[in-house]
Design a protein around this motif. Sequence first.
Motif, mmCIF file in Angstrom:
data_model
loop_
_atom_site.group_PDB
_atom_site.id
_atom_site.type_symbol
_atom_site.label_atom_id
_atom_site.label_comp_id
_atom_site.label_asym_id
_atom_site.label_seq_id
_atom_site.Cartn_x
_atom_site.Cartn_y
_atom_site.Cartn_z
ATOM 1 N N LEU A 209 2.395 2.145 -5.771
ATOM 2 C CA LEU A 209 3.210 1.406 -6.751
ATOM 3 C C LEU A 209 4.341 1.336 -6.354
ATOM 4 O O LEU A 209 5.346 0.921 -6.859
ATOM 5 C CB LEU A 209 2.734 2.583 -8.170
ATOM 6 C CG LEU A 209 4.013 2.182 -9.307
ATOM 7 C CD1 LEU A 209 3.526 0.726 -9.961
ATOM 8 C CD2 LEU A 209 3.760 3.111 -10.329
ATOM 9 N N GLU A 210 5.303 2.179 -5.687
ATOM 10 C CA GLU A 210 6.474 1.987 -4.866
ATOM 11 C C GLU A 210 6.584 1.259 -4.446
ATOM 12 O O GLU A 210 7.769 0.513 -4.587
ATOM 13 C CB GLU A 210 6.714 3.571 -4.481
ATOM 14 C CG GLU A 210 8.261 3.361 -4.040
ATOM 15 C CD GLU A 210 9.215 2.504 -2.234
ATOM 16 O OE1 GLU A 210 9.516 2.183 -2.187
ATOM 17 O OE2 GLU A 210 7.078 2.458 -1.475
ATOM 18 N N GLN A 211 6.103 0.895 -3.742
ATOM 19 C CA GLN A 211 5.960 -0.693 -2.799
ATOM 20 C C GLN A 211 5.647 -2.007 -4.178
ATOM 21 O O GLN A 211 6.865 -2.812 -3.017
ATOM 22 C CB GLN A 211 4.776 -0.984 -1.581
ATOM 23 C CG GLN A 211 4.814 -1.907 -1.137
ATOM 24 C CD GLN A 211 3.542 -2.635 0.049
ATOM 25 O OE1 GLN A 211 2.905 -1.714 -0.478
ATOM 26 N NE2 GLN A 211 3.701 -3.156 0.497
ATOM 27 N N LEU A 212 5.473 -2.101 -4.887
ATOM 28 C CA LEU A 212 5.285 -2.992 -5.724
ATOM 29 C C LEU A 212 6.812 -3.258 -6.916
ATOM 30 O O LEU A 212 7.392 -4.032 -6.389
ATOM 31 C CB LEU A 212 4.726 -2.983 -7.029
ATOM 32 C CG LEU A 212 4.133 -3.984 -8.394
ATOM 33 C CD1 LEU A 212 3.645 -5.074 -7.384
ATOM 34 C CD2 LEU A 212 4.092 -2.933 -9.312
ATOM 35 N N HIS A 213 7.105 -1.428 -7.102
ATOM 36 C CA HIS A 213 8.490 -1.504 -7.679
ATOM 37 C C HIS A 213 9.890 -2.347 -6.672
ATOM 38 O O HIS A 213 10.396 -2.835 -6.369
ATOM 39 C CB HIS A 213 9.032 -0.471 -8.401
ATOM 40 C CG HIS A 213 7.977 -0.251 -8.705
ATOM 41 N ND1 HIS A 213 8.333 -0.822 -10.441
ATOM 42 C CD2 HIS A 213 7.764 1.379 -9.779
ATOM 43 C CE1 HIS A 213 7.624 -0.215 -11.535
ATOM 44 N NE2 HIS A 213 7.646 0.978 -10.697
ATOM 45 N N ALA A 214 9.508 -2.092 -5.393
ATOM 46 C CA ALA A 214 9.983 -2.286 -4.288
ATOM 47 C C ALA A 214 10.347 -3.802 -4.019
ATOM 48 O O ALA A 214 11.139 -4.149 -2.949
ATOM 49 C CB ALA A 214 10.437 -1.293 -3.326
ATOM 50 N N LEU A 246 -3.972 -0.748 -9.946
ATOM 51 C CA LEU A 246 -4.201 0.897 -8.972
ATOM 52 C C LEU A 246 -4.608 0.131 -7.656
ATOM 53 O O LEU A 246 -5.546 -0.132 -6.908
ATOM 54 C CB LEU A 246 -5.904 1.135 -9.712
ATOM 55 C CG LEU A 246 -5.478 1.273 -10.562
ATOM 56 C CD1 LEU A 246 -6.960 2.121 -11.577
ATOM 57 C CD2 LEU A 246 -4.982 2.926 -10.859
ATOM 58 N N PRO A 247 -3.736 0.309 -6.405
ATOM 59 C CA PRO A 247 -3.867 -0.128 -5.420
ATOM 60 C C PRO A 247 -4.970 1.099 -4.436
ATOM 61 O O PRO A 247 -5.427 1.973 -5.231
ATOM 62 C CB PRO A 247 -2.574 0.116 -3.945
ATOM 63 C CG PRO A 247 -1.875 0.494 -5.133
ATOM 64 C CD PRO A 247 -2.788 0.877 -6.804
ATOM 65 N N SER A 248 -5.452 0.168 -3.507
ATOM 66 C CA SER A 248 -7.003 0.909 -3.013
ATOM 67 C C SER A 248 -6.542 2.515 -2.093
ATOM 68 O O SER A 248 -7.248 3.402 -1.859
ATOM 69 C CB SER A 248 -7.480 0.487 -2.304
ATOM 70 O OG SER A 248 -7.762 -1.147 -2.743
ATOM 71 N N HIS A 249 -5.510 2.356 -2.143
ATOM 72 C CA HIS A 249 -4.835 3.405 -0.762
ATOM 73 C C HIS A 249 -3.321 4.247 -2.125
ATOM 74 O O HIS A 249 -2.865 5.199 -0.764
ATOM 75 C CB HIS A 249 -4.448 2.966 0.384
ATOM 76 C CG HIS A 249 -5.433 2.364 1.055
ATOM 77 N ND1 HIS A 249 -6.485 2.752 1.247
ATOM 78 C CD2 HIS A 249 -4.888 0.914 1.510
ATOM 79 C CE1 HIS A 249 -7.209 1.456 2.057
ATOM 80 N NE2 HIS A 249 -6.725 0.638 2.249
ATOM 81 N N ASP A 250 -3.272 3.774 -2.368
ATOM 82 C CA ASP A 250 -2.138 4.841 -3.466
ATOM 83 C C ASP A 250 -2.544 5.714 -3.922
ATOM 84 O O ASP A 250 -3.725 6.325 -4.044
ATOM 85 C CB ASP A 250 -1.575 4.066 -4.740
ATOM 86 C CG ASP A 250 -0.627 4.553 -5.214
ATOM 87 O OD1 ASP A 250 0.200 5.844 -5.356
ATOM 88 O OD2 ASP A 250 0.276 4.013 -5.374
ATOM 89 N N PRO A 251 -2.475 7.616 -2.971
ATOM 90 C CA PRO A 251 -2.803 8.251 -3.542
ATOM 91 C C PRO A 251 -2.371 8.776 -5.127
ATOM 92 O O PRO A 251 -3.282 10.077 -5.123
ATOM 93 C CB PRO A 251 -1.634 9.640 -2.639
ATOM 94 C CG PRO A 251 -1.330 8.464 -1.470
ATOM 95 C CD PRO A 251 -0.729 7.072 -2.328
#
Length: 288
Positions: A209-214, A246-251
């Motif tokens: 999710l951080e990568q999306l916001h960034a 919900l990305p596949s690899h987001d913890p």
Amino acid sequence: MKIHALTTGAVRVKHSFLFPSSGARRQLDLFTPGPFSDPLPIHCWAIEHEGVLRLVDTGETAAARNVPFARFEVTREQELPAAMAEAGLSLGDVSEVVLTHAHGDHIDGLVHVRTRVLCNETELRFARSTMARAMRRILRQPLPPGFGPDPFVLDGGAFGAFRSSRALTEDGRIVVVETPGHTPGHVSVICVDDAGRHVMLAGDATDTLEQLHARRADAIAPDTAVHIATLDTILAHCAQHPTVYLPSHDPESAARLAVANTVRPDELAREDHFGVARPVPEDTLRRP
Ligand SMILES: [Zn+2]
């Protein structure tokens, strides 16, 4: 409707994969020595709706080989059949599988699947391109034996902020949307849950999710501008509809699904205003 997070083992990825440098080094750094992340989950998803069981992706298998930028931690006991059993589900009950994209950690579990498999036509064409074939040979990551999904096209018009979509159900509550970037034909699946929230099974649209916001393109994307345009579309969609991303690899994906935590528009505005990524938490880095 019930959505299950299935976990087929884990993967450690190189820091330069999660936080690529710009310019020519974006992809070069993937192949030079560098620190790796802690294990990230390899999720796929099961959707129970109106008596029909669908899968989005099929996860990885123990046969996966490490590549210069990813190290797989998958045992036989973590493959799709066991991951489903853990959720109280059976592979034999699955009537349809939809693939977000044709990378091993999303499709290798197809060795366990005997039912109909759907994949975006654009993605299939890319997976069969000379470039993709060469990469699979170099990285020793062949397609699973007998790989031959049924192609579909996103001809269902707009869905929210997404220009192209395709509904998988008559009631329009499970919808495939185009999210090109990570790969040219990458798609995500949006499920409208019983409370009207959009649960977005985002594949590798971003890793977190951080990568999306960034609004940060990844190191793999053939065209970073296409990837960033997709991230903007996803953010626009999240502003229009309460969306559980919900990305596949987001913890944090499994926990976000469990509590139906939606993307917060105020957070979008703040991140968007500064236009910068959050700093990397020290503890997510690990020297190899
Ligand atoms: Zn992946």
